[in-house]
Enzyme design. Structure first.
Site, PDB file in Angstrom:
ATOM      1  N   SER A   1       0.816  -1.206   0.000  1.00  0.00           N
ATOM      2  CA  SER A   1       0.000   0.000   0.000  1.00  0.00           C
ATOM      3  C   SER A   1       0.860   1.271   0.000  1.00  0.00           C
ATOM      4  O   SER A   1       1.763   1.404  -0.814  1.00  0.00           O
ATOM      5  CB  SER A   1      -0.953  -0.077   1.204  1.00  0.00           C
TER       6      SER A   1
ATOM      7  N   ASP B   1      -9.332  -6.063  -4.600  1.00  0.00           N
ATOM      8  CA  ASP B   1      -8.963  -5.032  -3.642  1.00  0.00           C
ATOM      9  C   ASP B   1     -10.021  -3.939  -3.626  1.00  0.00           C
ATOM     10  O   ASP B   1     -10.335  -3.352  -4.656  1.00  0.00           O
ATOM     11  CB  ASP B   1      -7.599  -4.469  -4.077  1.00  0.00           C
TER      12      ASP B   1
ATOM     13  N   HIS C   1      -7.253  -6.248  -0.204  1.00  0.00           N
ATOM     14  CA  HIS C   1      -6.120  -5.348  -0.005  1.00  0.00           C
ATOM     15  C   HIS C   1      -5.076  -5.950   0.948  1.00  0.00           C
ATOM     16  O   HIS C   1      -3.883  -5.825   0.730  1.00  0.00           O
ATOM     17  CB  HIS C   1      -6.644  -4.008   0.549  1.00  0.00           C
TER      18      HIS C   1
END
Ligand code: OGA
Ligand code: NI
Length: 596
Positions: free
Chosen positions: A462, A546, A574
């Site tokens: 991320s 995601d 995610h």
């Protein structure tokens, strides 16, 4: 041209060149001084020096006057031809499997691409003792024996394989003595490692191939053992990567000669004095080719590390020790491990997947059917353990990687999962971290502390992609590859303000509060150059379900800033390290193998 299964197609940069250099070949060494009783000390010293030079400069050489009677070689070559000429069903009766680790296979993979070849493996010590499992603390042993085909009956006869193996053993000890002497060691210094050895022999068959410009008989690799002695026929196809300039050099067949190469173990024992060199095999549209490598491997109980005589203050040990037996068991057993990789689709391997001006060509080999852990004896590069450094996304901490840390450690790798400032259990308060550079500091300090010769694999999740990008710009020489797992990936021409305009929600999954850094601050901290940032390999891992960083957004970023490779983990949200840890682990190992 007939169609070739895409699994065999090599990435463009690994395809054979039509005009290989034949100029200066690997050294040709006359072994008569060790084979004739009347040879003098001078001749022997010259031979030792020649061997030393060849090992140092090439890692490969050919030997003549080696003392192996030619009729013994001819017999095994003939039996090999007869065996491979049998129908597939017949050959498959002696297929390698979980019980019989030796036997026939037509499914060899090197660096994730299928090899255009068939093999028959047999072990030398009868039985060969290995560890029963690849678990580090499991001391249980097991015994391996050969399985022999019914036809041709000669193959199992003592006069063929066994007699040939006995000749190879004699030659092995002569070569080991010469190599030890050339390193300034007593000539029997290496002999002890080979008591209860795990050496084995392979019959290689490379059928004629309709697409020799796209496929390889055997992909580029180094040999994992101590040394290999190869008999090749007169067709030719072996290429060696020249150390001086990285060119692929064709090894011209010399009648009755043997080709010898240094493997990874000699590289470690010699503490890099002699390096294991990459080689590969090209195929031929007209002719089939046969070869017989004899892989010389030590006992399962050998602990491999640089020899103490070759280590001192000026030249410290370049390798950590490792157990040959555990390495060997991992290799042999992983061949048949149940795969956890079904839902991983490795889209492309080793080259740029998407160039700005190019869309994905539909002939791309789909790797989905190729398990990343298919055993390939030759594919030895995973031997040297990697150091993974894991960088969490905003609001998270090192803790989120716990499953992956366990998996990577249990496979022998080093792992460091870092807390960024004011994250996880990092003691700073978020208000004390007002610029993104402050936030990155733990990674920068860590990278600064790594010794110059060492490289790590950075894995960003991320928004951790920003910290990793910054590290690539500052420490490009210390990173073998950066992996962006559904992560922000700014680039030399994709700056952070463009990325922020896309709806990447930096603050979606907060566990601890994060500071929302200004665009100005982030742009300042993330000036990325092609010379530094751009010199580090990048792999992007797409998480296809995601909800935070939607797949389209990830794909958009990949198009804007194409990495070297893209991998997709199907069905992942995610937090892939929580929901699909095994798949992520498999992909990371594959990446480590291909990029380190
Ligand atoms: C091998 C190898 C070369 C050849 O099997 O490891 O490098 O010519 N073989 O078959
Ligand atoms: Ni090899």
């Amino acid at each position: 041209m007939e169609a070739v299964d895409p699994d065999f197609i090599q990435a463009p940069e690994h395809r054979p060149k039509p005009d290989v250099t034949e100029a200066e070949g690997i050294p040709l060494i006359d072994l008569s001084p060790v084979n004739s009783p009347e040879s003098d000390a001078d001749a022997l010293a010259r031979l030792v020096a020649e061997i030393g030079d060849a090992c140092k400069n090439w890692g490969f050489f050919q030997v003549i006057n080696h003392g192996v009677p030619s009729h013994i070689r001819e017999r095994i070559e003939l039996a090999s031809k007869e065996f491979f000429a049998l129908p597939k069903e017949e050959k498959k009766k002696v297929s390698r499997n979980e019980i019989n680790l030796f036997g026939y296979s037509d499914f060899e993979i090197t660096k994730s691409v299928r090899d255009w070849k068939e093999v028959f493996d047999c072990t030398i010590e009868n039985p060969t003792v290995i560890y029963a499992s690849d678990e580090p603390d499991d001391e249980e042993l097991k015994e391996l024996t050969n399985q022999w085909p019914e036809y041709p009956p000669e193959l199992r006869q003592v006069e063929v394989c066994e007699v040939y193996a006995a000749e190879m053993q004699k030659l092995t000890y002569k070569l080991l003595a010469l190599i030890a002497s050339s390193l300034g060691l007593p000539k029997d210094r290496l002999h002890g490692f080979f008591k209860n050895q795990t050496s084995f022999m392979r019959l290689n068959y490379y059928p004629a191939c309709p697409a020799p410009q796209l496929a390889l008989g055997l992909g580029r690799h180094k040999d994992a053992g101590a040394m290999t002695i190869l008999a090749q026929d007169d067709v030719g196809g072996l290429e060696v990567k020249r150390k001086s300039d990285g060119e692929w050099i064709f090894v011209k067949p010399t009648p009755d000669a043997y080709i010898v190469n240094v493997g990874d173990l000699i590289q470690v024992w010699s503490n890099d004095k002699y390096e294991s060199v990459e080689h590969r095999v090209t195929v031929n549209s007209q002719k089939e080719r046969f070869s017989i490598p004899f892989f010389i491997n030590p006992s399962h109980s050998v602990w491999v590390e640089p020899l103490t005589e070759l280590v001192d203050e000026q030249t410290p040990a370049k390798y950590k020790g490792y157990s040959w037996g555990k390495f060997y068991a991992t290799r042999k057993l992983s061949n048949f491990k149940k795969l956890t990789t079904e839902n991983i689709q490795v889209l492309f391997n080793g080259t740029v997947l998407i160039e700005p001006s190019r869309t994905i060509p539909c002939v791309l080999p789909s790797r989905s059917r190729i398990p990343s852990f298919q055993f390939c004896w030759n594919d030895a590069d995973a031997l040297f353990y990697e150091h993974f450094v894991l960088i969490h996304g905003s609001g998270h901490g090192a803790w989120c990687w716990y499953k992956l840390v366990a998996l990577l450690r249990s496979s022998g790798h080093d792992v460091t999962a870092l807390d960024m400032a004011a994250s996880g259990i990092n003691l700073q308060h978020v208000l004390d971290v007002p610029t993104i550079s402050n936030y990155f500091r733990p990674l920068m300090d860590f990278m600064g502390s790594i010794p110059t010769r060492e490289k790590v694999i950075l894995v960003a999740h991320s928004s951790g992609g920003l910290a990793v990008s910054r590290a690539m710009e500052r420490f490009p020489d210390k990173i073998s590859v950066s992996v962006f797992v559904t992560a922000l990936m700014p680039g030399t021409s994709l700056n952070i303000s463009t990325l922020s305009q896309e709806d990447w929600s930096l603050a979606t999954v907060l566990v601890r509060p994060v500071y929302l850094y200004t665009e100005e601050d982030m742009s300042r901290a993330l000036v990325l150059s092609s010379k530094k940032y751009g010199s580090v390999s990048r792999v992007y891992i797409i998480t296809d379900e995601d909800k935070v960083a939607r797949k389209e957004l990830q794909q958009w970023m990949i198009r804007q800033n194409p990495p070297d490779e893209v991998v997709e983990i199907k069905g992942s949200d995610h937090m892939v390290m929580m929901s699909r840890p095994n798949e992520l682990f498999d992909v990371l190992l594959l990446i480590a193998q291909n990029y380190s």
